[in-house]
Design a protein around this motif. Structure first.
Motif, PDB file in Angstrom:
ATOM      1  N   SER A 175      -1.014   0.370  -7.428  1.00 50.37           N
ATOM      2  CA  SER A 175      -1.567   1.541  -8.012  1.00 50.37           C
ATOM      3  C   SER A 175      -2.834   1.338  -8.581  1.00 50.37           C
ATOM      4  CB  SER A 175      -0.523   2.212  -9.006  1.00 50.37           C
ATOM      5  OG  SER A 175      -0.137   1.239 -10.242  1.00 50.37           O
ATOM      6  N   PHE A 202      -6.456   1.739  -7.009  1.00 49.12           N
ATOM      7  CA  PHE A 202      -6.639   3.352  -6.701  1.00 49.12           C
ATOM      8  C   PHE A 202      -6.839   3.934  -8.221  1.00 49.12           C
ATOM      9  CE2 PHE A 202      -4.045   2.776  -3.202  1.00 49.12           C
ATOM     10  CZ  PHE A 202      -4.568   3.650  -2.223  1.00 49.12           C
ATOM     11  N   GLN A 258       0.898  -1.146  -0.040  1.00 47.33           N
ATOM     12  CA  GLN A 258      -0.052  -0.164  -0.070  1.00 47.33           C
ATOM     13  C   GLN A 258       0.728   1.164   0.033  1.00 47.33           C
ATOM     14  OE1 GLN A 258      -3.584  -0.396  -0.271  1.00 47.33           O
ATOM     15  NE2 GLN A 258      -2.482  -2.125  -0.700  1.00 47.33           N
ATOM     16  N   ARG A 282     -12.878   0.420  -2.798  1.00 47.91           N
ATOM     17  CA  ARG A 282     -11.455  -0.224  -2.984  1.00 47.91           C
ATOM     18  C   ARG A 282     -11.068  -0.827  -1.757  1.00 47.91           C
ATOM     19  NH1 ARG A 282      -6.608   1.070  -0.600  1.00 47.91           N
ATOM     20  NH2 ARG A 282      -5.059   0.089  -1.241  1.00 47.91           N
TER      21      ARG A 282
END
Length: 440
Positions: free
Chosen positions: A234, A237, A221, A252
């Motif tokens: 990534s 996100f 993370q 998420r």
């Protein structure tokens, strides 16, 4: 399972981009309509046309602070020869029984207040002495010095025409007219209109709930320390943000290790809040079996028609894909590749249309246009693959950004278009025409 079950598929079979998309859209169905409070309906799609029950505005009202007058009483008024009128009272916004204005009379009126009986126009306070007998007054000075309810005289220094500074009843929309058509996405202006005509609730298709999770034991993370062999997550996100941009309520989950049982448990836990699930990573050769094993046993594995099929598509990037339905509610799941560019391109081509189909929209895809290729060298593309390259579009021209690598996140961040090179084209020369998907 999805309609793909009827399509012959061998280990070396390639699906076209269009076949895969058609299968997704044949499976995904719009969400059932529900009645929501106005603010809860923001971003949702209206399922029924709304007519106006009451005219807007519902009565003639003043667009200015000033004096409600009869036109004949101020005809010819000037600085040198002002019209002197008797002030018979005040009319405030919300007044239910305003005073009547007769010959030679005026009523002090506030913005939004109903035009009183007998009055034909409104004189702005700046065109009067504000009832002070001291020459033309500024609005602030007049309102601060003339006490509300004070009677006496007001001097008017300019004439007005009939209906001047009056908002007419029904000037915006009239009772019985169409306010909003079915299929309208409700943004702030549409919600304002619904509130203005008295609607407290509205029937809509809810925004789809999309759960995004990435897979990979190497993922960390953002904000944590990287160990050797690790990279930051990534994709979760990017895809969560993209789902929200498409109109969804997106959740998420983050990175899940390459372990079938952990992945299966995580997906099962998330099904309760998902209208659509999106995974990224673990669909290419190597990790393929872990994800396949996990997804084949999610939820009620004996439920007829459920299951995720993994495919190879004739596209670059984004060749490995998975699609199907899982769990007792047959929740659609799209399994995307793990390389960042592959993942994002796959989202734009397949997930975004699925989200918009769930919303009940008819326009599912990003706009496309033709553009002239602005480049220093020809674009090369493998025959038999539909290639999607990042680019920047402006004034009918598109410039490639970065290379063809599916890991180039920085180039993706600078792009606002996807350049399409068709399956039967191996080269596009500078100055040639290409089709582009506009991402902005």
């Amino acid at each position: 399972m999805s309609s793909a079950a009827t399509r012959p598929a061998g280990p070396d079979d390639l699906w076209s981009v269009d076949e895969h998309l058609d299968d997704i859209l044949a499976t995904v169905r719009p969400l059932e309509p529900i009645e929501l409070q106005l603010l809860d309906a923001q971003g949702c799609v209206l399922v029924e046309s709304v007519t106006v029950p009451v005219s807007l505005p519902p009565f003639d009202n003043s667009s200015m602070d000033g004096y409600a007058v009869r036109v004949a009483d101020v005809a010819g008024a000037s600085e040198e020869f002002p019209a002197a009128l008797e002030v018979v009272g005040d009319v405030a916004a919300g007044a239910a029984d305003p005073v009547r204005v007769g010959p030679g009379q005026a009523a002090r009126i506030m913005t939004g207040a109903p035009l009183p009986p007998g009055a034909e126009a409104v004189v702005p306070v700046e065109w009067t002495d504000g009832g002070l007998g001291e020459g033309p007054a500024s609005g602030m000075r007049a309102r601060s010095l003339a006490p509300e309810g004070a009677e006496g005289q007001v001097h008017v220094y300019r004439p007005v025409e009939a209906r001047a500074h009056v908002r007419a009843e029904g000037g915006d929309v009239r009772a019985g007219e169409l306010a909003l058509e079915a299929g309208t996405v409700l943004g702030a202006p549409q919600i304002a209109l619904l509130a203005a005509i008295g609607r407290g609730t509205v029937r809509v298709r809810p925004r789809p709930r999309v759960v995004v999770l990435s897979t990979g034991s190497e993922l960390v993370q953002p904000g944590e320390e990287l160990a050797p062999g690790q990279i930051y997550d990534s994709n979760s996100f990017a895809l969560t943000a993209a789902a929200r941009d498409a109109g969804a309520i997106a959740y998420r989950v983050g990175a899940v290790a390459d372990d079938a049982e952990t992945l299966r448990t995580t997906i099962e836990d998330q099904l309760i809040r998902a209208d659509l699930m999106v995974t990224t990573g673990g669909v290419s050769v190597g990790a393929y079996d872990v994800v396949k094993e996990a997804l084949s046993s999610v939820g009620d594995e004996d439920e007829a028609g459920s299951g995720v099929e993994f495919r190879r598509l004739a596209m670059q990037p984004g060749k490995p894909q998975g699609f199907g339905t899982i769990g007792p509610d047959h929740t659609p799941l799209l399994a995307l590749p793990g390389n960042p560019v592959s993942s994002y391109v796959s989202f734009e081509l397949f997930v975004r249309p699925a989200i918009r189909a769930l919303m009940g929209l008819t326009t599912l895809h990003r706009p496309r246009t033709r553009a002239t290729l602005k480049a220093d060298a020809a674009l090369r593309s493998p025959r038999g693959r539909r290639q999607f390259l990042r680019g920047r579009y402006a004034d009918g021209e598109v410039t490639p950004v970065g290379g063809a690598g599916s890991h180039l996140i920085a180039a993706l961040a600078k792009a606002d278009a996807l350049i399409i090179v068709p399956e039967d084209t191996e080269s596009v020369e500078p100055g040639g025409e290409v089709e582009v998907v506009l991402l902005g």
